[in-house]
Design an enzyme around this catalytic site. Structure first.
Site, short mmCIF file in Angstrom:
data_model
loop_
_atom_site.label_atom_id
_atom_site.label_comp_id
_atom_site.label_asym_id
_atom_site.label_seq_id
_atom_site.Cartn_x
_atom_site.Cartn_y
_atom_site.Cartn_z
N GLY A 95 33.78 34.40 -5.15
CA GLY A 95 33.90 35.18 -3.93
C GLY A 95 32.79 34.80 -2.97
N GLN A 131 27.04 35.92 4.01
CA GLN A 131 26.37 34.93 3.16
C GLN A 131 26.32 33.54 3.80
OE1 GLN A 131 28.80 36.13 -0.49
NE2 GLN A 131 26.83 35.52 -1.37
N CYS A 146 25.35 36.49 -7.93
CA CYS A 146 25.66 36.37 -6.50
C CYS A 146 25.13 35.03 -6.01
CB CYS A 146 24.97 37.51 -5.76
SG CYS A 146 25.28 37.49 -3.98
N LEU A 147 25.93 34.32 -5.22
CA LEU A 147 25.50 33.00 -4.72
C LEU A 147 24.25 33.10 -3.85
CD1 LEU A 147 28.96 31.38 -3.84
CD2 LEU A 147 27.57 31.04 -5.90
N HIS A 155 32.34 43.77 -5.15
CA HIS A 155 31.08 43.04 -4.91
C HIS A 155 31.07 42.45 -3.50
CE1 HIS A 155 27.72 40.20 -6.24
NE2 HIS A 155 28.16 39.64 -5.12
N GLU A 156 32.18 41.81 -3.12
CA GLU A 156 32.26 41.17 -1.79
C GLU A 156 32.30 42.23 -0.68
OE1 GLU A 156 31.53 38.15 -1.65
OE2 GLU A 156 31.76 37.90 -3.81
N HIS A 203 29.00 43.30 0.29
CA HIS A 203 28.31 42.37 1.19
C HIS A 203 28.55 42.70 2.66
CE1 HIS A 203 26.27 39.34 -1.16
NE2 HIS A 203 27.33 39.13 -1.93
NI NI Z 1 27.43 38.18 -3.78
#
Ligand code: NI
Length: 194
Positions: free
Chosen positions: A53, A58, A106-107, A148-149, A152
């Site tokens: 995701g 991000q 998380c990236l 989760h997304e 963000h």
């Molecule tokens: Ni994340």
């Protein structure tokens, strides 16, 4: 007849500590500039980093868009084979069920994973990449990735869900990430690089 083409690009992923990750993102309209290109670049960036995701903040854009491809989880849950969605201006309408724990990463926060408790079932309204309005229910891992997304675009990170003691223990690691003192196999933008 003519065809508009563009080359997709891998964008740098914004690291922990950048204020854009703590901001509530803005809704977009259908005429948002270069939307198709932005979405294609988000997928490309997510796949390059082996994520499931990626949300627009991000990559430094404070808008309410995220992309999900849960197919890497198809081994555990065959219903996720080819599960791919683009969410624009989403609203979580319902969250149901008894909270369950899942190890999230998380990236934007490389090298850290923590168990996070969330409800297992959601109903979400959103516009897809063609700006068609959809309402869908998701469960299990699909719901988990979407939650989760969704966080963000609300300016919330998974580390905000861990208990204060654990978060204190993570502080040095998080500071190091924001300074770029971390090994990452994909391109990032670090807010506190000296
Ligand atoms: Ni994340």
């Amino acid at each position: 007849m003519y065809v508009i083409t563009f080359a997709t690009m891998i964008l740098p992923i914004v690291a922990y500590g950048d204020p854009v990750l703590k901001k509530e993102a803005e809704e977009i309209e259908e005429n948002y500039p270069d939307l198709k290109e932005l979405i294609a670049n988000m997928y490309e960036t997510m796949y390059n980093a082996e994520g499931v995701g990626l949300a627009a903040p991000q990559i430094g854009k404070s808008v309410r868009i995220f992309v999900v491809d849960a197919s890497p989880f198809a081994e555990d849950d065959p219903s996720l084979e080819g599960f791919k969605r683009t969410f624009i201006n989403p609203i979580i309408l319902e969250e149901e069920g008894e909270k369950w724990s899942f190890n999230e990463g998380c990236l934007s926060i490389p090298g850290i994973r923590e168990n996070v408790d969330r409800q297992p079932s959601i109903v979400i309204e959103y516009q897809d990449e063609n700006f068609e309005l959809k309402e869908e229910r998701f469960d299990g891992i699909a719901a988990r990735i979407i939650q989760h997304e969704y966080d963000h675009i609300e300016g919330i990170l998974f580390t905000d869900h861990v208990n204060p003691l654990k978060r204190r223990l993570l502080k040095t690691k998080l500071n190091n990430i924001s300074k770029g003192n971390v090994k990452v196999p994909y391109r990032m933008k670090f807010p506190n690089i000296k």
